[in-house]
Design a protein around this motif. Structure first.
Motif, PDB file in Angstrom:
ATOM      1  N   LYS A  17      46.890  84.402  45.382  1.00 10.13           N
ATOM      2  CA  LYS A  17      47.861  84.779  46.424  1.00 10.13           C
ATOM      3  C   LYS A  17      48.956  85.707  45.894  1.00 10.13           C
ATOM      4  CE  LYS A  17      47.431  80.252  48.577  1.00 10.13           C
ATOM      5  NZ  LYS A  17      46.802  79.643  47.374  1.00 10.13           N
ATOM      6  N   HIS A  18      49.215  85.639  44.611  1.00  9.58           N
ATOM      7  CA  HIS A  18      50.308  86.433  44.036  1.00  9.58           C
ATOM      8  C   HIS A  18      49.833  87.733  43.391  1.00  9.58           C
ATOM      9  CE1 HIS A  18      52.049  82.395  44.390  1.00  9.58           C
ATOM     10  NE2 HIS A  18      53.200  83.028  44.541  1.00  9.58           N
ATOM     11  N   TYR A 100      38.815  84.185  45.556  1.00  7.26           N
ATOM     12  CA  TYR A 100      39.050  85.581  45.139  1.00  7.26           C
ATOM     13  C   TYR A 100      37.776  86.408  45.321  1.00  7.26           C
ATOM     14  CZ  TYR A 100      39.683  89.548  41.955  1.00  7.26           C
ATOM     15  OH  TYR A 100      39.736  90.806  41.402  1.00  7.26           O
ATOM     16  N   ARG A 104      38.553  88.905  48.520  1.00 10.13           N
ATOM     17  CA  ARG A 104      39.323  90.059  48.043  1.00 10.13           C
ATOM     18  C   ARG A 104      38.588  91.353  48.390  1.00 10.13           C
ATOM     19  NH1 ARG A 104      44.682  90.882  46.417  1.00 10.13           N
ATOM     20  NH2 ARG A 104      44.751  92.559  44.886  1.00 10.13           N
TER      21      ARG A 104
END
Length: 198
Positions: A17-18, A100, A104
């Motif tokens: 998330k970061h 991810y 992503r």
């Protein structure tokens, strides 16, 4: 290829998330804690300390982002499979990793680094299955290739290429050595095509 020498450390993220905006193009590097991932990234970028190598495998618990240019990044994912990490943390990390790979949008390729003498351990296979399921091309990079004599190295490469067919996806296998830069041009070509570099 001098393009990769311009890699600069951008940020360390505790989780997916970061990571910053999901734009542009990125290629991720993943592997067991002692597979030689940091050394491979340093060899690729011709920088001694871009990715921190440490005597203690499993040091990289953060996701490290290396910026190549405004639109392209290399992502260094934490080493997995290291015994000293608590099981709860491992589970949490595996979930984040799966997320991810599956969500992503900017991820265009995954390099899975494996010691040429011990390819396709359980976690490597799990990772490749996730990537194939998400239609992400995989380069299985057999590291520490200098540890084997030429004949044995070719034999191991053929054996691993055959084993890779079982994933039924876009999985390429290449050999690599950070020590003598064996396989570096192949790695650069693959990354350049994923990143859309001429």
């Amino acid at each position: 290829m001098t393009y990769f020498t311009q890699a600069k450390f951008a940020l360390s993220a505790p989780d997916i998330k970061h990571l910053g905006p999901d734009t542009g193009v990125e290629v991720a590097f993943a592997g067991r804690s002692n597979a030689g991932k940091s050394s491979a990234l340093n060899t690729l970028t011709r920088q001694k300390n871009l990715a921190r190598t440490s005597k203690t495998p499993g040091r990289t618990q953060m996701i490290n982002v290396f910026q190549l240019d405004q639109d392209r990044r290399l992502i260094d994912l934490p080493g997995y499979g290291y015994a000293k990490v608590p099981i709860a943390m491992k589970k949490k990390w595996q979930q984040a990793l799966a997320e991810y790979l599956q969500k992503r949008e900017s991820l265009k390729g995954l390099v899975v680094l494996m010691d040429i003498r011990h390819p396709f351990k359980d976690l490597d296979q799990e990772l490749i299955h996730w990537a194939v399921g998400a239609n992400i091309p995989v380069l299985a990079l057999l590291t520490k290739a200098d540890k084997l004599k030429s004949g044995k190295r070719k034999e191991q490469l053929m054996f691993t290429q055959e084993a890779a067919l079982a994933f039924c996806g876009d999985v390429t296998v290449k050999t690599f050595s950070s020590l003598n830069r064996l396989g570096l041009p192949d790695l650069e070509r693959t990354l350049a095509s994923w990143l859309g570099i001429e």
